[in-house]
Design a protein around this motif. Sequence first.
Motif, PDB file in Angstrom:
ATOM      1  N   SER A 124       0.828  -1.206   0.000  1.00 26.19           N
ATOM      2  CA  SER A 124       0.000   0.000   0.000  1.00 26.19           C
ATOM      3  C   SER A 124       0.863   1.258   0.000  1.00 26.19           C
ATOM      4  O   SER A 124       0.610   2.215  -0.737  1.00 26.19           O
ATOM      5  CB  SER A 124      -0.919  -0.008   1.230  1.00 26.19           C
ATOM      6  N   THR A 125       1.905   1.249   0.829  1.00 28.02           N
ATOM      7  CA  THR A 125       2.805   2.402   0.905  1.00 28.02           C
ATOM      8  C   THR A 125       3.582   2.577  -0.387  1.00 28.02           C
ATOM      9  O   THR A 125       3.740   3.698  -0.889  1.00 28.02           O
ATOM     10  CB  THR A 125       3.788   2.226   2.082  1.00 28.02           C
ATOM     11  N   TRP A 126       4.084   1.474  -0.935  1.00 27.87           N
ATOM     12  CA  TRP A 126       4.804   1.557  -2.204  1.00 27.87           C
ATOM     13  C   TRP A 126       3.931   2.184  -3.294  1.00 27.87           C
ATOM     14  O   TRP A 126       4.370   3.082  -4.019  1.00 27.87           O
ATOM     15  CB  TRP A 126       5.248   0.168  -2.646  1.00 27.87           C
ATOM     16  N   ILE A 127       2.704   1.689  -3.392  1.00 27.50           N
ATOM     17  CA  ILE A 127       1.796   2.194  -4.429  1.00 27.50           C
ATOM     18  C   ILE A 127       1.459   3.659  -4.177  1.00 27.50           C
ATOM     19  O   ILE A 127       1.478   4.487  -5.098  1.00 27.50           O
ATOM     20  CB  ILE A 127       0.509   1.347  -4.473  1.00 27.50           C
ATOM     21  N   THR A 128       1.148   3.996  -2.922  1.00 26.01           N
ATOM     22  CA  THR A 128       0.773   5.371  -2.582  1.00 26.01           C
ATOM     23  C   THR A 128       1.866   6.354  -2.967  1.00 26.01           C
ATOM     24  O   THR A 128       1.609   7.347  -3.668  1.00 26.01           O
ATOM     25  CB  THR A 128       0.485   5.497  -1.071  1.00 26.01           C
ATOM     26  N   PHE A 129       3.085   6.098  -2.523  1.00 27.22           N
ATOM     27  CA  PHE A 129       4.163   7.053  -2.767  1.00 27.22           C
ATOM     28  C   PHE A 129       4.625   7.047  -4.221  1.00 27.22           C
ATOM     29  O   PHE A 129       4.986   8.098  -4.767  1.00 27.22           O
ATOM     30  CB  PHE A 129       5.338   6.778  -1.828  1.00 27.22           C
ATOM     31  N   LEU A 130       4.603   5.871  -4.852  1.00 28.95           N
ATOM     32  CA  LEU A 130       5.004   5.809  -6.251  1.00 28.95           C
ATOM     33  C   LEU A 130       4.012   6.558  -7.128  1.00 28.95           C
ATOM     34  O   LEU A 130       4.407   7.366  -7.988  1.00 28.95           O
ATOM     35  CB  LEU A 130       5.123   4.352  -6.696  1.00 28.95           C
ATOM     36  N   VAL A 131       2.712   6.310  -6.939  1.00 31.71           N
ATOM     37  CA  VAL A 131       1.691   7.017  -7.719  1.00 31.71           C
ATOM     38  C   VAL A 131       1.755   8.515  -7.426  1.00 31.71           C
ATOM     39  O   VAL A 131       1.664   9.345  -8.335  1.00 31.71           O
ATOM     40  CB  VAL A 131       0.285   6.474  -7.392  1.00 31.71           C
ATOM     41  N   TYR A 132       1.923   8.869  -6.156  1.00 28.99           N
ATOM     42  CA  TYR A 132       2.002  10.281  -5.772  1.00 28.99           C
ATOM     43  C   TYR A 132       3.193  10.982  -6.442  1.00 28.99           C
ATOM     44  O   TYR A 132       3.035  12.031  -7.084  1.00 28.99           O
ATOM     45  CB  TYR A 132       2.126  10.378  -4.248  1.00 28.99           C
ATOM     46  N   GLU A 133       4.376  10.398  -6.330  1.00 33.43           N
ATOM     47  CA  GLU A 133       5.578  11.026  -6.879  1.00 33.43           C
ATOM     48  C   GLU A 133       5.542  11.076  -8.412  1.00 33.43           C
ATOM     49  O   GLU A 133       5.905  12.085  -9.028  1.00 33.43           O
ATOM     50  CB  GLU A 133       6.831  10.274  -6.412  1.00 33.43           C
ATOM     51  N   LYS A 134       5.078   9.987  -9.040  1.00 31.55           N
ATOM     52  CA  LYS A 134       5.033   9.948 -10.502  1.00 31.55           C
ATOM     53  C   LYS A 134       3.955  10.885 -11.051  1.00 31.55           C
ATOM     54  O   LYS A 134       4.136  11.495 -12.112  1.00 31.55           O
ATOM     55  CB  LYS A 134       4.789   8.514 -10.981  1.00 31.55           C
ATOM     56  N   THR A 135       2.824  11.007 -10.333  1.00 35.43           N
ATOM     57  CA  THR A 135       1.788  11.945 -10.761  1.00 35.43           C
ATOM     58  C   THR A 135       2.302  13.371 -10.683  1.00 35.43           C
ATOM     59  O   THR A 135       2.030  14.194 -11.564  1.00 35.43           O
ATOM     60  CB  THR A 135       0.522  11.800  -9.880  1.00 35.43           C
ATOM     61  N   LYS A 136       3.054  13.681  -9.637  1.00 27.89           N
ATOM     62  CA  LYS A 136       3.637  15.022  -9.508  1.00 27.89           C
ATOM     63  C   LYS A 136       4.613  15.314 -10.648  1.00 27.89           C
ATOM     64  O   LYS A 136       4.720  16.452 -11.100  1.00 27.89           O
ATOM     65  CB  LYS A 136       4.368  15.163  -8.171  1.00 27.89           C
ATOM     66  N   GLU A 137       5.330  14.273 -11.096  1.00 35.36           N
ATOM     67  CA  GLU A 137       6.262  14.458 -12.201  1.00 35.36           C
ATOM     68  C   GLU A 137       5.530  14.627 -13.536  1.00 35.36           C
ATOM     69  O   GLU A 137       5.942  15.407 -14.399  1.00 35.36           O
ATOM     70  CB  GLU A 137       7.209  13.265 -12.295  1.00 35.36           C
ATOM     71  N   PHE A 138       4.402  13.893 -13.676  1.00 30.38           N
ATOM     72  CA  PHE A 138       3.700  13.861 -14.972  1.00 30.38           C
ATOM     73  C   PHE A 138       2.793  15.071 -15.192  1.00 30.38           C
ATOM     74  O   PHE A 138       2.746  15.620 -16.297  1.00 30.38           O
ATOM     75  CB  PHE A 138       2.884  12.570 -15.057  1.00 30.38           C
ATOM     76  N   MET A 139       2.083  15.510 -14.161  1.00 31.81           N
ATOM     77  CA  MET A 139       1.055  16.519 -14.349  1.00 31.81           C
ATOM     78  C   MET A 139       1.560  17.852 -14.902  1.00 31.81           C
ATOM     79  O   MET A 139       0.899  18.475 -15.743  1.00 31.81           O
ATOM     80  CB  MET A 139       0.291  16.737 -13.046  1.00 31.81           C
ATOM     81  N   PRO A 140       2.713  18.359 -14.469  1.00 30.08           N
ATOM     82  CA  PRO A 140       3.192  19.610 -15.065  1.00 30.08           C
ATOM     83  C   PRO A 140       3.436  19.547 -16.572  1.00 30.08           C
ATOM     84  O   PRO A 140       3.420  20.558 -17.264  1.00 30.08           O
ATOM     85  CB  PRO A 140       4.519  19.879 -14.301  1.00 30.08           C
ATOM     86  N   ARG A 141       3.625  18.330 -17.105  1.00 25.75           N
ATOM     87  CA  ARG A 141       3.860  18.168 -18.538  1.00 25.75           C
ATOM     88  C   ARG A 141       2.591  18.258 -19.363  1.00 25.75           C
ATOM     89  O   ARG A 141       2.641  18.355 -20.593  1.00 25.75           O
ATOM     90  CB  ARG A 141       4.520  16.802 -18.816  1.00 25.75           C
ATOM     91  N   LEU A 142       1.423  18.216 -18.697  1.00 28.63           N
ATOM     92  CA  LEU A 142       0.150  18.216 -19.426  1.00 28.63           C
ATOM     93  C   LEU A 142      -0.036  19.492 -20.243  1.00 28.63           C
ATOM     94  O   LEU A 142      -0.713  19.495 -21.269  1.00 28.63           O
ATOM     95  CB  LEU A 142      -1.022  18.069 -18.436  1.00 28.63           C
ATOM     96  N   LEU A 143       0.550  20.603 -19.748  1.00 29.47           N
ATOM     97  CA  LEU A 143       0.369  21.871 -20.432  1.00 29.47           C
ATOM     98  C   LEU A 143       1.576  22.269 -21.262  1.00 29.47           C
ATOM     99  O   LEU A 143       1.639  23.368 -21.802  1.00 29.47           O
ATOM    100  CB  LEU A 143       0.058  22.968 -19.405  1.00 29.47           C
ATOM    101  N   ASP A 144       2.575  21.353 -21.345  1.00 26.33           N
ATOM    102  CA  ASP A 144       3.767  21.651 -22.155  1.00 26.33           C
ATOM    103  C   ASP A 144       3.423  21.618 -23.638  1.00 26.33           C
ATOM    104  O   ASP A 144       2.596  20.831 -24.074  1.00 26.33           O
ATOM    105  CB  ASP A 144       4.876  20.639 -21.845  1.00 26.33           C
TER     106      ASP A 144
END
Length: 298
Positions: free
Chosen positions: A278-298
Amino acid sequence: MTVITQLPHPLIETIAGFLAGIASTLVAHPLDVLKTRLQVDRASPSQAGTSLRLVKDIVQNEGIAKGLYRGLSPNMAGNSISWALYFLWYSRIKAGLQAYYGSGNGLSYYDFLLASGVAGAMTAVCTNPIWVIKTRMLSTASRHPGAYRSISHGTRQIYRAEGVRGFYRGLIPSLFGVSHGALQFMAYEQFKRCRTSQHEGGGRKLSTIDYLWLSGVSKVFAGSVTYPYQVVRSRLQMHEAEQTYKGARDAIAQTWKQEGFGGFYKGLGPNLVRVLPSTWITFLVYEKTKEFMPRLLD
């Protein structure tokens, strides 16, 4: 016309936390059912093999889907909302502390402890009603007398029988449990800072493996210290808790008297199995989403 070129940081934190909560809940929910049933069990002693026997009993008497995924909706709602609020407030408090100290000064582990503790307390107060319903659904079979059929049914039943106060049963041990998140995030931030600095010039980009082991180690550290509060909270939130315990102090006293030290660690086995994925998934999804979302408007 104003063109948005960058998503607001608080929005990114909120969405990342929300998605992380949903992903981790879908994977770990059956273990959450098992852990909760063990926590509220006052009749049998804590011993090896109890978890497997309970899984077999649930599957035989309630079915795989209805038994192991009972209470999924309040658990998913609670986790997604909790993580969304937590990461939002955590990031805002860290930003406020950073602005107070000035850009040239980094945050200390005391600051991370403060930010995660305050964010955790605010989240606990806001989401406690969901956790009461979730605990009562997970701790009973659907055929149990008085069992809640859904979140809305549970909400109506609690309000009619216990009033607003019923939604905040177990809040005090939940607030004590804020120490778990505070210790976890303090450790995670410190481990993460050390890992990123292990590169010439600093600023090392972390990999998926890095996020997995950093989050796992920090979770085990915090969980090993604070698990007993979860047992006390679950017992205060279960059905007929008012007839069993006078409050958190009484729950602690009765557990110690009847079950000893081991009573405070019932369900620890499935909890350890549950919290790491649960922790692995939570932090991995959280960190990767933070990396991906700023690129949506690039």
